[in-house]
Design a protein around this motif. Structure first.
Motif, short mmCIF file in Angstrom:
data_model
loop_
_atom_site.label_atom_id
_atom_site.label_comp_id
_atom_site.label_asym_id
_atom_site.label_seq_id
_atom_site.Cartn_x
_atom_site.Cartn_y
_atom_site.Cartn_z
N MET A 48 -47.96 -10.76 21.78
CA MET A 48 -48.33 -10.32 23.11
C MET A 48 -49.06 -8.87 22.84
N VAL A 49 -50.34 -8.78 23.37
CA VAL A 49 -50.77 -7.61 23.56
C VAL A 49 -50.40 -6.84 25.13
N LEU A 50 -49.85 -5.78 25.11
CA LEU A 50 -49.43 -5.34 26.45
C LEU A 50 -50.46 -4.80 27.09
N ALA A 51 -50.71 -5.28 28.23
CA ALA A 51 -51.98 -4.86 29.28
C ALA A 51 -51.62 -5.26 30.53
N GLN A 52 -52.22 -4.46 31.65
CA GLN A 52 -51.94 -5.03 33.01
C GLN A 52 -52.36 -6.29 33.39
N SER A 53 -53.59 -6.61 32.85
CA SER A 53 -54.19 -7.67 33.05
C SER A 53 -53.49 -9.00 32.60
N GLY A 54 -52.58 -8.82 31.61
CA GLY A 54 -52.09 -10.03 31.14
C GLY A 54 -51.79 -10.89 31.96
N GLU A 55 -51.68 -12.31 31.50
CA GLU A 55 -51.40 -13.50 32.50
C GLU A 55 -49.91 -13.83 32.17
N ASP A 56 -49.16 -13.17 31.16
CA ASP A 56 -47.90 -13.62 30.84
C ASP A 56 -46.99 -12.29 30.91
N ALA A 57 -45.65 -12.65 31.40
CA ALA A 57 -44.87 -11.59 31.61
C ALA A 57 -43.80 -11.86 30.22
#
Ligand code: ATP
Ligand code: MG
Length: 576
Positions: A211-220
């Motif tokens: 996982m790349v941490l980013a606000q726009s990520g679709e995953d939690a």
């Protein structure tokens, strides 16, 4: 490359349908162009970043002992029928017919083709393990293609598959591949975390998502700040349990009149109790019929966990609107919508979250309109439910390993590795003979990495108000040389600088356009070249040119030869 000869067009306007930063910036910088929903052209500038990432991936895959091959995008339906996915894959699978009316698919993934290839080539334990990869275009007819390259329908993936004669051998390759994935993302300067992922109905085996941490990520992503436990929220467990210790219920079950309370919040308000003290009832339609799931009133049911527990293909929340639905719901479950509960239910199975285990006072739906039950007791008033972990972990829950409060982040899944086991080798008879001549199915692993999504994730993580800030290793060009004005000595020096950089093996771009400096600098910032050299008449008169890093824009001056030397050094250090 000279700008005046290059195919590039930057946009000042933000494209109307671009929802996330990477999509906006990559479209504005002239890197990608939308052709249809989820289908893009990689323009020359965009393709450069894609190809650079592919090179890094190739290096790390080769180092990990994986051998590159290239399988077809179009695959015969027969293979998908053999594996059983022709029926199961659903609408994401693009099915096509040839002129002879034969069925084909545009591959969304390649387990079938690779299994077919290996079963025809290898039949002895002596030739195992085998590890193969490709970098290839996939098609998945996503319900909601969006976010540019992050969720396309046509996209480039690196997919690898390994075949083994033992679990231990798979474990070893899996670890090697995991390290290779970390190396790839590290080389792209991506702030990433590997997290435990759901293994679906295949079960048992391990799976990790990167996982790349980013606000726009679709995953939690659930993450422990202390012990680094990390998991996709679909799968994350926490040590959360009911802390309400109450005396055992001696009271008989009692009906409570609760008029007009359809939701758990209504019931809580009506009874003047926190929802955590109540039991929430969810009803799903599964393969075997309606299934009831009981969770603590303040918690959300986790469909992935429930699905895995049931081993069902189908799991839809039983809900709908209108009179027909209300009647249908009551017919199937034995209780009206909003008042459904475990006592006397018609549901085929009743599951309860482990946080409810041992609770003495259950306040549940009464299976009658406007009616709840207090002091319902499992084992007495209704059969003991099947207990398990059926809720989603939330911020602050204690970590399953060390008890520290968990954090929740948004993440972009850039890679996914998976111990497949014998799912495909069983159904497709991909066997080998072991030392004693016994026939056994090969044990498989598979390893996916989204090329376009990773490039987009890099932009999500590294940009500012003016544009992209490329990490050196995947920047379309490493340096831009910008000439300011039409002065002959300026053009001559800029050309020299540019050519010296090329001669030193630097990926340089020359903005030789006859444009105002403001326009050129704005474009350079938007495209995000990590380094910029500016040659202008004023400083050149003093024998100096200017250079700066895109990251902090701090300007430095020096004689051309020194600047070229410093820039070469900077590029080499940034290449990783
Ligand atoms: P997601 O849950 O995001 O749909 P997935 O679990 O379907 O992903 P995999 O089948 O594991 O993805 O595919 C491997 C990798 O391919 C993913 O980790 C991701 O980087 C990439 N990928 C998957 N779907 C897409 C897509 N629609 N667009 C771009 N990249 C994708
Ligand atoms: Mg998917």
């Amino acid at each position: 490359m000279r700008w005046s000869r290059y195919f590039i067009n930057t946009l000042r306007e933000v494209p109307a349908d671009a929802e996330v930063i990477s999509q906006r910036l990559m479209m504005r910088a002239g890197m990608i162009r939308k052709v249809a929903a989820g289908i893009y052209t990689y323009l020359p500038l965009g393709l450069r970043s894609i190809k650079k990432l592919e090179l890094i991936v190739r290096e790390e895959m080769n180092r990990a002992g994986s051998a590159e091959l290239l399988m077809p995008a179009i695959q015969p339906a027969e293979l998908w029928m053999e594996s059983g996915r022709w029926q199961k894959y659903g609408k994401e699978l693009l099915r096509i017919k040839d002129r002879h009316d034969r069925d084909f698919v545009f591959g969304p993934t390649h387990e079938e083709v690779i299994t077919d290839t290996v079963r025809d080539t290898i039949n002895s334990y002596r030739r195992l393990p085998i590890n193969l990869y490709q970098i290839q275009t996939k098609f998945r007819d996503e319900v909601r293609p969006r976010f540019g390259l992050m969720r396309g329908r046509e996209f480039i993936m690196k997919d690898a598959y390994s075949f083994h004669s033992s679990r231990e051998s798979l474990d070893e390759t899996y670890e090697t591949m995991r390290a290779a994935y970390s190396a790839v993302f590290h080389r792209c300067s991506l702030d990433h975390v590997p997290v435990e992922a759901d293994t679906g109905a295949i079960g048992g085996s391990a799976s990790h998502e990167f996982m790349v941490l980013a606000q726009s990520g679709e995953d939690a992503v659930v993450s422990c700040p202390n012990c680094r436990y990390g998991a996709n929220v679909e799968k994350a467990t926490s040590k959360f349990f009911d802390d309400e210790v109450e005396p055992p219920a001696s009271q008989a079950v009692a009906e409570v009149h609760t008029p007009g309370t359809q939701t758990i919040d209504d019931v809580g308000r009506f009874l003047g109790m926190p929802t955590s003290k109540l039991v929430k009832t969810l009803v799903f339609q599964a393969d075997e019929g309606p299934v009831m799931v009981l969770v603590r009133g303040d918690r959300e049911g986790n469909e992935v966990k429930i699905k895995n527990h049931l081993g069902t293909n189908r799991l839809d929340l039983l809900a709908g609107e209108g009179l027909f639905w209300a009647t249908e719901f009551e017919r199937q479950t034995g209780g009206p919508i909003g008042y459904c509960g475990p006592v006397g239910t018609k549901c085929a199975r009743v599951l309860a979250d482990h946080s409810l285990q041992g609770r003495s006072r259950w306040i549940v739906g009464g299976n009658k309109k406007d009616m709840h039950l207090d002091y319902a007791a499992p084992g007495r008033d209704f059969p003991e439910p099947e207990y398990g972990d059926f809720t989603t972990a939330i911020k602050g829950d204690p970590c399953v390993r060390c008890g520290t409060p968990l954090e929740i982040y948004r993440g972009i899944e850039v890679g996914h590795i998976f111990k497949l086991g014998t799912k495909y080798s069983d159904s497709m008879h991909c066997d080998f003979l072991d030392e004693s001549g016994e026939r056994k199915p090969m044990i498989m692993g598979c390893y996916g990495l989204g090329i376009g999504r990773t490039v987009a994730a890099a932009v999500e993580q590294s940009h500012d108000d003016d544009g992209i800030i490329w990490p050196m290793p995947i920047a379309p060009f490493e340096v831009v040389v910008t000439s300011i004005g039409k002065d002959e000595s300026v053009l001559r020096t800029a050309t020299e600088v540019y050519e010296n950089l090329l001669a030193a093996g630097i990926d340089a771009f020359f903005d030789d356009r006859d444009e105002r400096p403001g326009v050129k600098f704005k474009d350079a910032d938007l495209i995000g070249f990590p380094l910029r050299i500016a040659v202008g008449a004023k400083s050149l008169a003093q024998g100096q040119i200017e250079w700066s890093w895109r990251k902090d824009r701090a300007k430095l001056l020096g004689p051309p030869a020194d600047v070229v030397a410093s820039v070469i050094e900077g590029v080499r250090a940034g290449r990783l």
